[in-house]
Structure formats: structure tokens, C-alpha cells
Scaffold this motif. Structure first.
Motif, PDB file in Angstrom:
ATOM      1  N   CYS A  76       0.998  -1.245   0.236  1.00 21.60           N
ATOM      2  CA  CYS A  76      -0.044   0.060  -0.044  1.00 21.60           C
ATOM      3  C   CYS A  76       0.932   1.138   0.142  1.00 21.60           C
ATOM      4  CB  CYS A  76      -1.010   0.022   1.140  1.00 21.60           C
ATOM      5  SG  CYS A  76      -0.332   0.479   2.894  1.00 21.60           S
ATOM      6  N   GLY A  77       2.036   1.045   0.553  1.00 22.05           N
ATOM      7  CA  GLY A  77       2.901   2.181   0.601  1.00 22.05           C
ATOM      8  C   GLY A  77       2.905   3.315   1.812  1.00 22.05           C
ATOM      9  N   TYR A  78       1.865   3.076   2.478  1.00 25.46           N
ATOM     10  CA  TYR A  78       1.773   4.143   3.617  1.00 25.46           C
ATOM     11  C   TYR A  78       2.979   4.145   4.597  1.00 25.46           C
ATOM     12  CZ  TYR A  78      -0.746   7.122   6.932  1.00 25.46           C
ATOM     13  OH  TYR A  78      -1.148   8.330   7.327  1.00 25.46           O
ATOM     14  N   CYS A  79       3.507   2.910   4.901  1.00 29.31           N
ATOM     15  CA  CYS A  79       4.644   2.815   5.827  1.00 29.31           C
ATOM     16  C   CYS A  79       5.944   3.188   5.111  1.00 29.31           C
ATOM     17  CB  CYS A  79       4.792   1.700   6.656  1.00 29.31           C
ATOM     18  SG  CYS A  79       5.173   0.266   5.510  1.00 29.31           S
ATOM     19  N   THR A  80       5.866   3.247   3.708  1.00 30.55           N
ATOM     20  CA  THR A  80       7.245   3.233   3.196  1.00 30.55           C
ATOM     21  C   THR A  80       8.217   4.472   3.215  1.00 30.55           C
ATOM     22  OG1 THR A  80       6.114   2.020   1.340  1.00 30.55           O
ATOM     23  CG2 THR A  80       8.342   2.830   0.691  1.00 30.55           C
ATOM     24  N   SER A  81       7.533   5.563   3.429  1.00 28.10           N
ATOM     25  CA  SER A  81       8.632   6.589   3.623  1.00 28.10           C
ATOM     26  C   SER A  81       9.368   6.576   5.130  1.00 28.10           C
ATOM     27  CB  SER A  81       7.637   8.158   3.728  1.00 28.10           C
ATOM     28  OG  SER A  81       6.572   7.957   4.435  1.00 28.10           O
ATOM     29  N   GLY A  82       8.744   5.918   6.041  1.00 28.55           N
ATOM     30  CA  GLY A  82       9.297   5.769   7.243  1.00 28.55           C
ATOM     31  C   GLY A  82      10.053   4.712   7.459  1.00 28.55           C
ATOM     32  N   GLN A  83       9.710   3.766   6.673  1.00 30.48           N
ATOM     33  CA  GLN A  83      10.834   2.586   6.591  1.00 30.48           C
ATOM     34  C   GLN A  83      12.037   2.791   5.887  1.00 30.48           C
ATOM     35  OE1 GLN A  83      10.312  -0.589   7.557  1.00 30.48           O
ATOM     36  NE2 GLN A  83       7.949  -1.056   7.679  1.00 30.48           N
ATOM     37  N   ILE A  84      11.766   3.573   4.886  1.00 33.12           N
ATOM     38  CA  ILE A  84      13.225   4.176   4.029  1.00 33.12           C
ATOM     39  C   ILE A  84      13.955   5.160   4.788  1.00 33.12           C
ATOM     40  CG2 ILE A  84      14.091   5.513   2.225  1.00 33.12           C
ATOM     41  CD1 ILE A  84      11.872   4.258   0.420  1.00 33.12           C
ATOM     42  N   CYS A  85      13.539   6.112   5.695  1.00 35.94           N
ATOM     43  CA  CYS A  85      14.013   6.934   6.424  1.00 35.94           C
ATOM     44  C   CYS A  85      14.868   6.328   7.667  1.00 35.94           C
ATOM     45  CB  CYS A  85      13.025   7.976   7.323  1.00 35.94           C
ATOM     46  SG  CYS A  85      12.486   9.238   5.959  1.00 35.94           S
ATOM     47  N   SER A  86      14.067   5.327   8.212  1.00 35.95           N
ATOM     48  CA  SER A  86      14.724   4.459   9.293  1.00 35.95           C
ATOM     49  C   SER A  86      15.748   3.638   8.623  1.00 35.95           C
ATOM     50  CB  SER A  86      13.642   3.606  10.039  1.00 35.95           C
ATOM     51  OG  SER A  86      14.181   2.868  10.984  1.00 35.95           O
ATOM     52  N   GLY A  87      15.579   2.986   7.516  1.00 42.17           N
ATOM     53  CA  GLY A  87      16.584   1.836   6.857  1.00 42.17           C
ATOM     54  C   GLY A  87      17.787   2.985   6.525  1.00 42.17           C
ATOM     55  N   VAL A  88      17.650   3.971   6.151  1.00 43.83           N
ATOM     56  CA  VAL A  88      19.021   5.194   5.809  1.00 43.83           C
ATOM     57  C   VAL A  88      19.625   5.298   6.978  1.00 43.83           C
ATOM     58  CG1 VAL A  88      19.729   7.353   5.202  1.00 43.83           C
ATOM     59  CG2 VAL A  88      17.922   6.013   3.742  1.00 43.83           C
ATOM     60  N   GLY A  89      18.891   5.706   8.233  1.00 38.04           N
ATOM     61  CA  GLY A  89      19.627   6.010   9.310  1.00 38.04           C
ATOM     62  C   GLY A  89      20.191   4.579  10.009  1.00 38.04           C
ATOM     63  N   LEU A  90      19.693   3.473   9.842  1.00 37.26           N
ATOM     64  CA  LEU A  90      20.170   2.289  10.273  1.00 37.26           C
ATOM     65  C   LEU A  90      21.468   1.941   9.533  1.00 37.26           C
ATOM     66  CD1 LEU A  90      19.969  -0.399  11.829  1.00 37.26           C
ATOM     67  CD2 LEU A  90      18.568  -1.434  10.062  1.00 37.26           C
ATOM     68  N   ILE A  91      21.691   2.083   8.259  1.00 33.85           N
ATOM     69  CA  ILE A  91      22.695   1.706   7.410  1.00 33.85           C
ATOM     70  C   ILE A  91      23.854   2.714   7.960  1.00 33.85           C
ATOM     71  CG2 ILE A  91      23.842   1.893   5.059  1.00 33.85           C
ATOM     72  CD1 ILE A  91      21.194   0.895   4.200  1.00 33.85           C
ATOM     73  N   ALA A  92      23.518   4.024   8.090  1.00 35.84           N
ATOM     74  CA  ALA A  92      24.540   5.029   8.860  1.00 35.84           C
ATOM     75  C   ALA A  92      25.003   4.608  10.151  1.00 35.84           C
ATOM     76  CB  ALA A  92      24.208   6.218   8.616  1.00 35.84           C
ATOM     77  N   GLU A  93      24.206   4.190  10.790  1.00 31.06           N
ATOM     78  CA  GLU A  93      24.548   3.698  12.014  1.00 31.06           C
ATOM     79  C   GLU A  93      25.705   2.542  11.913  1.00 31.06           C
ATOM     80  OE1 GLU A  93      21.283   2.669  14.276  1.00 31.06           O
ATOM     81  OE2 GLU A  93      20.220   4.516  14.073  1.00 31.06           O
ATOM     82  N   GLY A  94      25.801   1.755  10.789  1.00 28.25           N
ATOM     83  CA  GLY A  94      26.780   0.676  10.877  1.00 28.25           C
ATOM     84  C   GLY A  94      26.428  -0.480  11.459  1.00 28.25           C
ATOM     85  N   ARG A  95      25.158  -0.744  12.113  1.00 27.25           N
ATOM     86  CA  ARG A  95      25.004  -1.827  13.107  1.00 27.25           C
ATOM     87  C   ARG A  95      23.893  -2.832  12.232  1.00 27.25           C
ATOM     88  NH1 ARG A  95      22.304  -0.250  18.074  1.00 27.25           N
ATOM     89  NH2 ARG A  95      20.838   1.431  16.896  1.00 27.25           N
ATOM     90  N   ALA A  96      23.939  -2.678  10.947  1.00 29.35           N
ATOM     91  CA  ALA A  96      22.809  -3.738  10.324  1.00 29.35           C
ATOM     92  C   ALA A  96      23.803  -4.770   9.379  1.00 29.35           C
ATOM     93  CB  ALA A  96      21.827  -2.870   9.328  1.00 29.35           C
ATOM     94  N   ARG A  97      24.436  -5.608  10.383  1.00 30.35           N
ATOM     95  CA  ARG A  97      25.463  -6.613   9.630  1.00 30.35           C
ATOM     96  C   ARG A  97      24.840  -7.703   9.391  1.00 30.35           C
ATOM     97  NH1 ARG A  97      28.081  -3.927  14.001  1.00 30.35           N
ATOM     98  NH2 ARG A  97      27.627  -5.672  15.491  1.00 30.35           N
ATOM     99  N   THR A  98      23.721  -8.131   9.949  1.00 28.02           N
ATOM    100  CA  THR A  98      23.292  -9.515   9.739  1.00 28.02           C
ATOM    101  C   THR A  98      21.625  -9.421   9.619  1.00 28.02           C
ATOM    102  OG1 THR A  98      22.666  -9.961  12.196  1.00 28.02           O
ATOM    103  CG2 THR A  98      24.939 -10.795  11.219  1.00 28.02           C
ATOM    104  N   ALA A  99      20.974 -10.422   9.269  1.00 27.81           N
ATOM    105  CA  ALA A  99      19.520 -10.165   8.750  1.00 27.81           C
ATOM    106  C   ALA A  99      18.989  -9.985  10.198  1.00 27.81           C
ATOM    107  CB  ALA A  99      19.095 -11.639   8.076  1.00 27.81           C
ATOM    108  N   ASP A 100      19.257 -10.887  11.214  1.00 23.16           N
ATOM    109  CA  ASP A 100      18.743 -10.747  12.680  1.00 23.16           C
ATOM    110  C   ASP A 100      18.787  -9.300  13.156  1.00 23.16           C
ATOM    111  OD1 ASP A 100      17.685 -13.368  12.544  1.00 23.16           O
ATOM    112  OD2 ASP A 100      19.537 -14.069  13.554  1.00 23.16           O
ATOM    113  N   GLU A 101      19.813  -8.540  12.764  1.00 29.54           N
ATOM    114  CA  GLU A 101      20.117  -7.255  13.414  1.00 29.54           C
ATOM    115  C   GLU A 101      19.276  -6.386  12.737  1.00 29.54           C
ATOM    116  OE1 GLU A 101      24.832  -7.121  14.959  1.00 29.54           O
ATOM    117  OE2 GLU A 101      24.289  -6.716  12.838  1.00 29.54           O
ATOM    118  N   ILE A 102      18.842  -6.441  11.298  1.00 24.71           N
ATOM    119  CA  ILE A 102      18.199  -5.580  10.721  1.00 24.71           C
ATOM    120  C   ILE A 102      16.654  -5.765  11.082  1.00 24.71           C
ATOM    121  CG2 ILE A 102      17.303  -5.104   8.411  1.00 24.71           C
ATOM    122  CD1 ILE A 102      19.928  -5.931   7.075  1.00 24.71           C
TER     123      ILE A 102
END
Length: 207
Positions: free
Chosen positions: A149-175
Motif C-alpha cells: 500500500c506504501g503508507y509505511c514506506t517513507s518511514g521504512q526508508i528513513c529508518s533504513g537509511v539511518g540504520l545503514i548509517a549507524e553501521g549496525r545492520a550487519r546481519t539479517a537478525d540485526e536488521i
């Protein structure tokens, strides 16, 4: 079976709606507020609020306001800057649809008063694409069909960008764990996971 008409006696015609209250926050752009929209006129039935000054850089553009200190960052973005990509979901910090980046850090904007972040850099979903090119994570969401539906997508992407920048998303479980504050009611979690993993491997992932 007969219809149950709405009992209009329970409605309070003299009571302002939430949108009227938000509009009455009297956002007043100053000379610094390049690109800011005209101030909403407060309703004459509402008391004039005590105004607070706040300056924010939103998606690279400076804005200065005098506003009701109770104004949330979410309402400022949506109601006064027309940046409606940031969504209002639960309005209680439970779903993550309102996630934005404040100085690169993931924040639920529905729980954040705008005046708390005077002088900061705010990035919304509208601020990721550059020179006609999508951010790597935006492109990854398309490539991996990470939305329905796309309603959550903007928040998902913002959170994902921040997560990648944090450098902690090394494994699937961590993500999964570090993205658990962003709810997808359509259940596109496997695709969201794949998109974030793909974006992590992109050469320009930090753009």
C-alpha cells in the motif's frame, strides 16, 4: 435491519477540530524562511498561543518560524511545509510511519516538539533523491518490491537509511531487530529486509 444514524447530539459544534488547532499554531516564516508557506490564520474562537522561535534546515533548505511550542515536528512538516511524505499513522510513536532523520538520527516525529530541535538538520523522504536519481535504498525498495500500500514506506526508508548509517545492520537478525519499530501492516518484511541488505552493498549507499 435499520441503519443507525450518527447521533449528532454527541458532537460539539463549538469545539475546534484537531486540524483547526494545528492551523492555529500561527506559523510565521521570517526572512530566513526561504520556501516557507504563508502563515495559517488562527481561528478567532481560539486563544492566541504564546509563540516560540525555531530555525530548522529541512532537506537542505533553511526555515525560520514563530509557532505554538506544542507543535509537533510531524505537524510542522505536514501542515506548514506541505511535506506530506512523512505519514501520520498511530500518532503515538508505535508504528514508525512518521520517522524522519534529525542530524542523521532516526526519530519519530509525532512524539517530537519542533522547538526541541532548533538549529538541526531535518531530512524527510522528499530529501533523499538528488539530481534526478533516487537514493540507493529508494531504488532497492523498488527493485525488491518492498512495499504494497506504501503508507509505511517513507518511514521504512528513513529508518533504513539511518540504520545503514549507524553501521549496525550487519546481519539479517540485526536488521529485523533494529527495524522493529517500523510496522508494515501489509507484511512486506522479507522484501524490506532484502532491500536494506541490497542497499548496504551499493557503492554509494551513504549518499
Amino acid at each position: 435491519m435499520t441503519d443507525n444514524p450518527i447521533d449528532k447530539s454527541v458532537q460539539s459544534p463549538g469545539r475546534p477540530t484537531r486540524r483547526q488547532i494545528v492551523a492555529s499554531a500561527a506559523t510565521v516564516p521570517t526572512a530566513m524562511g526561504l520556501g516557507s508557506h504563508a502563515a495559517a490564520q488562527p481561528s478567532s474562537s481560539l486563544p492566541s498561543p504564546m509563540l516560540a522561535s525555531v530555525s530548522l534546515t529541512v532537506n537542505g533548505k533553511p526555515h525560520a518560524f514563530s509557532l505554538d511550542p506544542r507543535t509537533t515536528l510531524l505537524d510542522l512538516l505536514r501542515e506548514h511545509l506541505d511535506l506530506t511524505g512523512t505519514k501520520k499513522g498511530c500518532d503515538q510513536g508505535q508504528c514508525g510511519a512518521c520517522t524522519v532523520l534529525i542530524d542523521g538520527r532516526r526519530v519519530n516525529s509525532c512524539l517530537t516538539f519542533a522547538v526541541m530541535y532548533d538549529g538541526t538538520q531535518i531530512t524527510t523522504i522528499e530529501g533523499f533523491a538528488a539530481n534526478g536519481a533516487l537514493h540507493p535504498l529508494q531504488q532497492a525498495f523498488i527493485d525488491h518490491d518492498a512495499f504494497q500500500c506504501g503508507y509505511c514506506t517513507s518511514g521504512q526508508i528513513c529508518s533504513g537509511v539511518g540504520l545503514i548509517a549507524e553501521g549496525r545492520a550487519r546481519t539479517a537478525d540485526e536488521i529485523r531487530e533494529l527495524m522493529s519499530g517500523n510496522i508494515c501492516r501489509c507484511g512486506a518484511y522479507p522484501n524490506i529486509l532484502a532491500a536494506i541488505q541490497g542497499a548496504r552493498q551499493a557503492p554509494n549507499r551513504g549518499r
